[in-house]
Structures are given as structure tokens and as C-alpha cells.
Design an enzyme around this catalytic site. Structure first.
Site, PDB file in Angstrom:
ATOM      1  N   ASN A   6       0.863  -1.186   0.000  1.00  0.00           N
ATOM      2  CA  ASN A   6       0.000   0.000   0.000  1.00  0.00           C
ATOM      3  C   ASN A   6       0.906   1.246   0.000  1.00  0.00           C
ATOM      4  OD1 ASN A   6      -1.352   2.294   1.170  1.00  0.00           O
ATOM      5  ND2 ASN A   6      -3.057   0.945   1.641  1.00  0.00           N
ATOM      6  N   ASP A   8      -0.048   4.478  -0.054  1.00  0.00           N
ATOM      7  CA  ASP A   8      -0.732   5.721   0.354  1.00  0.00           C
ATOM      8  C   ASP A   8       0.206   6.711   1.032  1.00  0.00           C
ATOM      9  OD1 ASP A   8      -3.038   4.504  -0.477  1.00  0.00           O
ATOM     10  OD2 ASP A   8      -3.874   4.207   1.523  1.00  0.00           O
ATOM     11  N   HIS A   9       1.116   6.179   1.888  1.00  0.00           N
ATOM     12  CA  HIS A   9       1.898   7.125   2.696  1.00  0.00           C
ATOM     13  C   HIS A   9       3.040   7.792   1.941  1.00  0.00           C
ATOM     14  CE1 HIS A   9      -0.750   6.613   5.867  1.00  0.00           C
ATOM     15  NE2 HIS A   9      -0.479   5.350   6.066  1.00  0.00           N
ATOM     16  N   ARG A  17       3.046  18.923   1.309  1.00  0.00           N
ATOM     17  CA  ARG A  17       3.475  20.172   0.655  1.00  0.00           C
ATOM     18  C   ARG A  17       2.628  20.512  -0.570  1.00  0.00           C
ATOM     19  NH1 ARG A  17       8.773  22.165   1.619  1.00  0.00           N
ATOM     20  NH2 ARG A  17       8.937  22.162   3.852  1.00  0.00           N
ATOM     21  N   HIS A  42      -5.502   3.714  -1.706  1.00  0.00           N
ATOM     22  CA  HIS A  42      -6.839   4.030  -1.206  1.00  0.00           C
ATOM     23  C   HIS A  42      -7.196   5.446  -1.648  1.00  0.00           C
ATOM     24  CE1 HIS A  42      -9.607   4.194   2.635  1.00  0.00           C
ATOM     25  NE2 HIS A  42     -10.245   4.544   1.536  1.00  0.00           N
ATOM     26  N   ARG A  44      -9.427   8.182  -1.105  1.00  0.00           N
ATOM     27  CA  ARG A  44     -10.410   8.613  -0.101  1.00  0.00           C
ATOM     28  C   ARG A  44     -11.250   9.762  -0.619  1.00  0.00           C
ATOM     29  NH1 ARG A  44     -10.335   7.715   5.394  1.00  0.00           N
ATOM     30  NH2 ARG A  44      -8.949   6.045   6.022  1.00  0.00           N
ATOM     31  N   ARG A  48      -6.938  12.825   0.813  1.00  0.00           N
ATOM     32  CA  ARG A  48      -5.865  13.285   1.716  1.00  0.00           C
ATOM     33  C   ARG A  48      -4.489  12.765   1.314  1.00  0.00           C
ATOM     34  NH1 ARG A  48      -7.295   9.887   7.147  1.00  0.00           N
ATOM     35  NH2 ARG A  48      -9.312  10.857   6.817  1.00  0.00           N
ATOM     36  N   HIS A  49      -4.445  11.643   0.584  1.00  0.00           N
ATOM     37  CA  HIS A  49      -3.141  11.168   0.106  1.00  0.00           C
ATOM     38  C   HIS A  49      -3.186  10.847  -1.391  1.00  0.00           C
ATOM     39  CE1 HIS A  49      -5.083   7.500   1.425  1.00  0.00           C
ATOM     40  NE2 HIS A  49      -4.722   7.602   2.686  1.00  0.00           N
ATOM     41  N   GLU A  69      -8.438   0.523  -3.145  1.00  0.00           N
ATOM     42  CA  GLU A  69      -9.259   0.504  -1.924  1.00  0.00           C
ATOM     43  C   GLU A  69     -10.184   1.698  -1.971  1.00  0.00           C
ATOM     44  OE1 GLU A  69      -7.812   0.854   2.192  1.00  0.00           O
ATOM     45  OE2 GLU A  69      -6.314  -0.568   1.537  1.00  0.00           O
ATOM     46  N   THR A 100      -8.191   3.418   8.242  1.00  0.00           N
ATOM     47  CA  THR A 100      -9.386   2.581   8.307  1.00  0.00           C
ATOM     48  C   THR A 100      -9.443   1.889   9.667  1.00  0.00           C
ATOM     49  OG1 THR A 100      -8.953   2.167   5.969  1.00  0.00           O
ATOM     50  CG2 THR A 100     -10.700   0.871   6.995  1.00  0.00           C
ATOM     51  N   GLU A 150     -10.909  -9.494   2.717  1.00  0.00           N
ATOM     52  CA  GLU A 150      -9.653  -9.104   3.359  1.00  0.00           C
ATOM     53  C   GLU A 150      -9.940  -9.052   4.856  1.00  0.00           C
ATOM     54  OE1 GLU A 150      -7.396  -5.661   1.983  1.00  0.00           O
ATOM     55  OE2 GLU A 150      -6.503  -5.463   3.977  1.00  0.00           O
ATOM     56  N   HIS A 190      -3.682  -4.689   7.564  1.00  0.00           N
ATOM     57  CA  HIS A 190      -3.773  -3.561   8.485  1.00  0.00           C
ATOM     58  C   HIS A 190      -2.896  -3.795   9.714  1.00  0.00           C
ATOM     59  CE1 HIS A 190      -5.156   0.120  10.232  1.00  0.00           C
ATOM     60  NE2 HIS A 190      -5.682   0.398   9.056  1.00  0.00           N
ATOM     61  N   GLY A 191      -1.958  -2.882   9.895  1.00  0.00           N
ATOM     62  CA  GLY A 191      -1.104  -2.919  11.090  1.00  0.00           C
ATOM     63  C   GLY A 191      -0.012  -3.974  11.043  1.00  0.00           C
ATOM     64  N   GLY A 212       1.262  -1.427   4.282  1.00  0.00           N
ATOM     65  CA  GLY A 212       1.664  -0.081   3.887  1.00  0.00           C
ATOM     66  C   GLY A 212       2.588   0.584   4.874  1.00  0.00           C
ATOM     67  N   HIS A 213       2.032   1.015   5.989  1.00  0.00           N
ATOM     68  CA  HIS A 213       2.733   1.930   6.892  1.00  0.00           C
ATOM     69  C   HIS A 213       4.105   1.438   7.327  1.00  0.00           C
ATOM     70  CE1 HIS A 213       3.522   4.106  10.671  1.00  0.00           C
ATOM     71  NE2 HIS A 213       3.053   5.111   9.960  1.00  0.00           N
TER      72      HIS A 213
HETATM   73  N1  PXP Z   1      -5.811  -3.063   4.276  1.00  0.00           N
HETATM   74  C1  PXP Z   1      -6.752  -2.085   4.373  1.00  0.00           C
HETATM   75  C2  PXP Z   1      -8.156  -2.436   4.041  1.00  0.00           C
HETATM   76  C3  PXP Z   1      -6.396  -0.783   4.747  1.00  0.00           C
HETATM   77  O1  PXP Z   1      -7.337   0.167   4.846  1.00  0.00           O
HETATM   78  C4  PXP Z   1      -5.041  -0.496   5.001  1.00  0.00           C
HETATM   79  C5  PXP Z   1      -4.639   0.904   5.358  1.00  0.00           C
HETATM   80  O2  PXP Z   1      -4.858   1.759   4.301  1.00  0.00           O
HETATM   81  C6  PXP Z   1      -4.103  -1.539   4.892  1.00  0.00           C
HETATM   82  C7  PXP Z   1      -4.525  -2.819   4.535  1.00  0.00           C
HETATM   83  C8  PXP Z   1      -2.654  -1.311   5.147  1.00  0.00           C
HETATM   84  O3  PXP Z   1      -2.508  -1.035   6.504  1.00  0.00           O
HETATM   85  P1  PXP Z   1      -1.103  -0.561   7.063  1.00  0.00           P
HETATM   86  O4  PXP Z   1      -0.800   0.761   6.419  1.00  0.00           O
HETATM   87  O5  PXP Z   1      -1.335  -0.466   8.542  1.00  0.00           O
HETATM   88  O6  PXP Z   1      -0.103  -1.618   6.681  1.00  0.00           O
END
Ligand code: PXP
Length: 240
Positions: A6, A8-9, A17, A42, A44, A48-49, A69, A100, A150, A190-191, A212-213
Site C-alpha cells: 500500500n 498511500d503514505h 506540501r 486508497h 479517499r 488526503r493522500h 481501496e 481505516t 480481506e 492492516h497494522g 503499507g505503513h
Molecule cells: N488493508 C486495508 C483495508 C487498509 O485500509 C489499510 C490501510 O490503508 C491496509 C490494509 C494497510 O494497513 P497498514 O498501512 O497499517 O499496513
């Protein structure tokens, strides 16, 4: 097990910026060269990203597969049907949340989600629904016509008490097993990070993870190519 990144970040940093760097589209290519099996972004409602331009360019440039997403809103369904990513993951979305916060309530959103899925599938897009690790949610995922689920691993990632963590892992593996038996594709995310991924990677019913993160955070220090490669290697070893 496939690893989808992912990005997004990367876009979060750019939007800080409102300029052009760093470009998530370039990041996607680096992730693929480092061994990622897919790219997730994602879009949104508040942009935002990730912004619309990113999704369009990613559709043109991603060589593995693009997972968009999004919330099951008319606006997002229209965009997805135009751009036609490989797949869509439907998630709940709140404006105030930092990320999320949990899976979809498919009982409450049945009509909205199944109508979105019908439209997406009519365009040849595969659909996944983001759900809590509860075996009860699987029937609803089938009911609304989803191809995949998922499983939300965010709670597992945050729990510190050992016994509670084991219980949550049990729910994740039960949900994955039942979904697999019923013919659904099984993703999780996620996480997840470089430590807590190992237990998840050991669950053979899970086909794919979306991360992602933790990878983008590590990339700040190691570079994106190395950060992705390290995760690829951990998953490969866990599955051996
Ligand atoms: N899966 C879903 C459905 C999410 O919303 C996210 C965060 O955007 C992720 C996976 C990835 O999560 P993380 O950034 O915590 O790895």
C-alpha cells in the site's frame, strides 16, 4: 503468500506540501522491482493522500496488479468503473479517522455494498470486502457477491496481552479457513509489520497480505527497495 504494498503514505508525504514529490507512481515501480506482487492505493473521499491522477497513472504503469481501496459510494464506483483496476477492496470510510478503523458492517450496508459489487463486476473488476475476523461475516461476504475477503488484522497488531493476542489469531485463522473452504480468495491486512507478519504468513489459508505503513516507515531509513525486499524475504522464509 503474495505481498501487496500500500503506497498511500508516499502520497501522504507529497500532500504535506501539495507538490509533486515523492510520486507514489514511481514508488509503485520500485516496489514491483523489489518483488512486490501487487500495489494497493486508497482513494479517499477527502483525497488526503492518493489523488485521482495517481490511480489513473497506476492503472497504466503497474505491471503486477492494482488493488483500489475505496468506500462503496456512487462517486468511487463511477471512478473505479472508468479506470478499471484489477481489483477493488471495499472498506468503510470515516472522514475523521486517521486510518481505516475496522471491517465493513455488511448487515447494515448490504444493499449499498451488493449494488456496488454488481456494478464493479459488470466491468470485469474483481472485488474484495474488508471484514472483521468473524466467521459469521463470511456468509454475508458471499451474499453480497464478493470474490474475496480481506481480514482486518489491525486489532491483532495492537493487542499486547499474550492470551488476547492468541484469541485474535485464532479468529483470523478460523475466518480464513472457512472463507477458503467456501471458495473465497483470502487476503489480510492492516497494522502488519516486520515482526507480527510471521504468524500471519504461517497461515496457509491466507493468499495475500496488504502492507503499507510499516514498509514506507522503514523505507525512510533504508530506501524503498530494501524495505520491500526485507518483507518479501521474511514472508518467503515463514512459508518455507
Ligand atoms: N488493508 C486495508 C483495508 C487498509 O485500509 C489499510 C490501510 O490503508 C491496509 C490494509 C494497510 O494497513 P497498514 O498501512 O497499517 O499496513
Amino acid at each position: 503468500m503474495r505481498l501487496c504494498i500500500n503506497i498511500d503514505h508516499v502520497a501522504t508525504l507529497r500532500q504535506a506540501r501539495r507538490e509533486e514529490e515523492p510520486d507514489p507512481v514511481l514508488a509503485a515501480g520500485i516496489c514491483e522491482l523489489a518483488g512486490a506482487d501487487g500495489i494497493v492505493c486508497h482513494l479517499r473521499e477527502d483525497r488526503r493522500h492518493i489523488i485521482d491522477r495517481d490511480v489513473r497513472l497506476l492503472k497504466e504503469t503497474v505491471k503486477t496488479k492494482l488493488d483500489l481501496e475505496m468506500a462503496a459510494t456512487d462517486e468511487m464506483v463511477k471512478i473505479a468503473c472508468e479506470i478499471k483496476p484489477y481489483m477493488v477492496t471495499l472498506v468503510p470510510e470515516k472522514r475523521q479517522e486517521l486510518t481505516t478503523e475496522g471491517g465493513l458492517d455488511l448487515h447494515a450496508m448490504e444493499m449499498k455494498v451488493s449494488s456496488a459489487i454488481d456494478k464493479l463486476k459488470a466491468e470485469g473488476i474483481k472485488v474484495s470486502v474488508f471484514i472483521e475476523p468473524q466467521p459469521e461475516s463470511i456468509d454475508m461476504a458471499l451474499e453480497v457477491g464478493s470474490d474475496m475477503i480481506e481480514i482486518h488484522t489491525g486489532k491483532y497488531a495492537l493487542i499486547e496481552v499474550y492470551d488476547e493476542r492468541i484469541l485474535e489469531l485464532d479468529k483470523i485463522s478460523q475466518t480464513a479457513k472457512i472463507a477458503k473452504e467456501l471458495g473465497l480468495g483470502v487476503n489480510a491486512g492492516h497494522g502488519l509489520n516486520y515482526l507480527n507478519i510471521i504468524t500471519i504468513a504461517n497461515m496457509l489459508d491466507i493468499d495475500e497480505v496488504s502492507i503499507g505503513h510499516s514498509i514506507i516507515a522503514r523505507a525512510v531509513f533504508t530506501g524503498l527497495h530494501t524495505a520491500v525486499k526485507e518483507m518479501v524475504e521474511i514472508i518467503r522464509r515463514a512459508r518455507q
